[in-house]
Motif scaffolding. Structure first.
Motif, PDB file in Angstrom:
ATOM      1  N   CYS A  70      23.548  26.730  73.532  1.00 36.63           N
ATOM      2  CA  CYS A  70      24.263  25.928  72.824  1.00 36.63           C
ATOM      3  C   CYS A  70      24.760  26.383  71.450  1.00 36.63           C
ATOM      4  O   CYS A  70      23.637  26.368  70.892  1.00 36.63           O
ATOM      5  N   GLY A  71      25.754  26.382  71.008  1.00 40.74           N
ATOM      6  CA  GLY A  71      26.088  26.925  69.457  1.00 40.74           C
ATOM      7  C   GLY A  71      26.327  28.700  69.258  1.00 40.74           C
ATOM      8  O   GLY A  71      26.217  29.234  68.603  1.00 40.74           O
ATOM      9  N   ILE A  72      26.176  29.366  70.703  1.00 36.94           N
ATOM     10  CA  ILE A  72      26.312  30.748  70.518  1.00 36.94           C
ATOM     11  C   ILE A  72      27.594  31.220  70.089  1.00 36.94           C
ATOM     12  O   ILE A  72      27.773  32.117  69.445  1.00 36.94           O
ATOM     13  N   THR A 131      30.504  28.335  59.795  1.00 38.69           N
ATOM     14  CA  THR A 131      30.165  28.516  61.180  1.00 38.69           C
ATOM     15  C   THR A 131      28.729  28.404  61.531  1.00 38.69           C
ATOM     16  O   THR A 131      28.269  28.161  62.584  1.00 38.69           O
ATOM     17  N   ASP A 132      27.912  28.638  60.406  1.00 37.34           N
ATOM     18  CA  ASP A 132      26.397  28.216  60.403  1.00 37.34           C
ATOM     19  C   ASP A 132      25.985  26.852  60.628  1.00 37.34           C
ATOM     20  O   ASP A 132      25.306  26.118  61.501  1.00 37.34           O
ATOM     21  N   VAL A 133      26.993  25.960  59.978  1.00 37.69           N
ATOM     22  CA  VAL A 133      26.627  24.432  60.188  1.00 37.69           C
ATOM     23  C   VAL A 133      26.982  24.112  61.495  1.00 37.69           C
ATOM     24  O   VAL A 133      26.416  23.305  62.059  1.00 37.69           O
ATOM     25  N   LEU A 134      28.169  24.525  62.173  1.00 32.36           N
ATOM     26  CA  LEU A 134      28.545  24.343  63.598  1.00 32.36           C
ATOM     27  C   LEU A 134      27.505  24.754  64.367  1.00 32.36           C
ATOM     28  O   LEU A 134      26.977  23.951  65.659  1.00 32.36           O
ATOM     29  N   CYS A 150      33.942  20.265  67.969  1.00 33.78           N
ATOM     30  CA  CYS A 150      32.831  20.297  66.817  1.00 33.78           C
ATOM     31  C   CYS A 150      33.592  20.493  65.393  1.00 33.78           C
ATOM     32  O   CYS A 150      33.186  19.674  64.522  1.00 33.78           O
ATOM     33  N   PHE A 151      34.197  21.504  65.421  1.00 35.25           N
ATOM     34  CA  PHE A 151      34.869  21.675  63.985  1.00 35.25           C
ATOM     35  C   PHE A 151      35.580  20.659  63.558  1.00 35.25           C
ATOM     36  O   PHE A 151      35.738  20.100  62.592  1.00 35.25           O
TER      37      PHE A 151
END
Length: 294
Positions: A70-72, A131-134, A150-151
Motif C-alpha cells: 500500500c503506497g507503492i 509523493t513521500d507524504v502520500l 488520497c492526493f
C-alpha cells in the motif's frame, strides 16, 4: 546539452524504480514501526509491533499481503522524480566540476563528491516531497483510498502545505544519505577495481559498505520526517491537540526524546538498514548494467 548528458538522469530513475519494487515491503514495516508509540498522538499510542518481522507477519495476516505494498504507486512516482533528479544531478555535476580541477577529473575528490551528493539529494527530495507524504499516509494504513483520492483529500483538507509537510527533515535526511552513500560507493568501487574489476561483485560489495553509514546517520531524521508527514492539520479549522501535534522539526525531535527516550529516534533502524542494503544493491547493479548501453 547533448543526448549523452541525459542518460544518468534516465538510468538513475529507472534503476530507482526497480529497487523500490524489490524492497517496498521492508519500507512499509519501517514506517509503521516509526509512527507507533507516540504518547501525544492518540492514533498511534499503542505499540502494535515488537519488530520488523512481527510487523510483517501481523500486517499480512490482518490486512493481507497487498497491505505491504500500500503506497507503492506514490513511491514509484517519487523515484521517477527523486531518483531521476538525484542521481542525474550528482553524476552530471560531479563530472562538470571534475573537468574544472587541475587534474582534469582523473582522481576522485571526496569534498567535491560530498557536496554534489548532498546538493542533489536535498534538491530532489524537496521537489518530490508530496509523493513521500502520500506514500507515508498510505503505508500507515490510515488512507485506504487510491493515490488519486488520497492526493485530492490531502489537498482539500490541508492545501499545498500539507503536501510539503516535513519537507525540512526530508531534504536534510536525503542530503545526509546522499552525502554519505554516493561518495562511499564511488570510493569503494574505485578501490576494488584492481581486484574485482568493474563487475557485479564489486558493485555488490560497494553497495553494502555504502548502506551502513547512511542508515546510522539518517534514521533519526527519518523518524522525525515520517511523524511530521503522517500528522494531519486541517486548513480551514482551528487546530487542536489531535491534528496539530508537532510544530516542526525541532519540536518533533524534542517531544519524541522527552516522551519516548533517545532510542525512539532509532525506531525502524533494522528495516531501514536491511532495506538500504538490498535497495542499493539492486539500484547500483541495475544502474551499472544500464550504463553498458553507452
Amino acid at each position: 546539452m547533448g543526448d549523452r548528458d541525459w542518460r544518468p538522469f534516465i538510468y538513475g530513475g529507472l534503476a530507482s524504480i526497480v529497487a523500490e519494487f524489490g524492497t517496498f515491503p521492508i519500507d512499509t514495516t519501517k514506517t509503521r514501526l516509526q509512527v507507533q508509540g507516540q504518547k501525544i498522538d492518540p492514533r498511534h499510542v499503542e505499540l502494535r509491533y515488537t519488530g520488523m518481522l512481527d510487523c510483517f507477519v501481523k500486517t499480512s495476516q490482518q490486512e493481507g499481503i497487498k497491505a505491504l505494498y500500500c503506497g507503492i504507486w506514490p513511491a514509484v512516482l517519487r523515484q521517477a522524480t527523486y531518483g531521476t533528479i538525484k542521481f542525474g544531478t550528482y553524476y552530471s555535476l560531479k563530472k562538470a566540476l571534475a573537468q574544472r580541477r587541475a587534474d582534469g577529473g582523473s582522481r576522485e575528490h571526496l569534498p567535491t563528491n560530498t557536496f554534489c551528493a548532498a546538493f542533489a539529494g536535498g534538491l530532489s527530495s524537496a521537489i518530490a516531497n508530496p509523493t513521500d507524504v502520500l506514500k507515508v499516509r498510505m503505508q500507515v494504513g490510515d488512507e485506504k483510498r487510491s493515490l488519486g483520492r488520497c492526493f485530492a483529500e490531502t489537498w482539500r483538507a490541508e492545501g499545498a502545505r500539507g503536501l510539503w509537510r516535513g519537507v525540512g527533515p526530508t531534504a536534510q535526511r536525503a542530503a545526509l544519505i546522499a552525502a554519505v552513500e554516493l561518495p562511499v560507493y564511488d570510493a569503494c568501487k574505485r578501490r576494488l577495481l584492481p581486484a574485482l574489476g568493474d563487475a557485479p561483485l564489486n558493485h555488490l560489495l560497494s553497495s553494502l559498505l555504502a548502506s551502513l553509514g547512511s542508515a546510522v546517520a539518517s534514521t533519526p531524521l527519518d523518524v522525525i520526517r515520517t511523524r511530521l508527514m503522517n500528522q494531519k492539520k486541517l486548513r480551514d479549522s482551528i487546530a487542536n491537540s489531535n491534528n496539530n501535534i508537532y510544530k516542526g522539526t525541532i519540536d518533533c525531535f524534542v517531544q519524541t526524546v522527552r516522551n519516548e527516550g533517545f532510542l525512539a529516534l532509532y525506531k525502524g533502524f533494522i528495516p531501514t538498514w536491511l532495506r538500504m542494503g538490498p535497495w542499493n544493491i539492486i539500484f547500483f547493479i541495475t544502474y551499472e548494467q544500464l550504463k553498458q548501453f553507452y
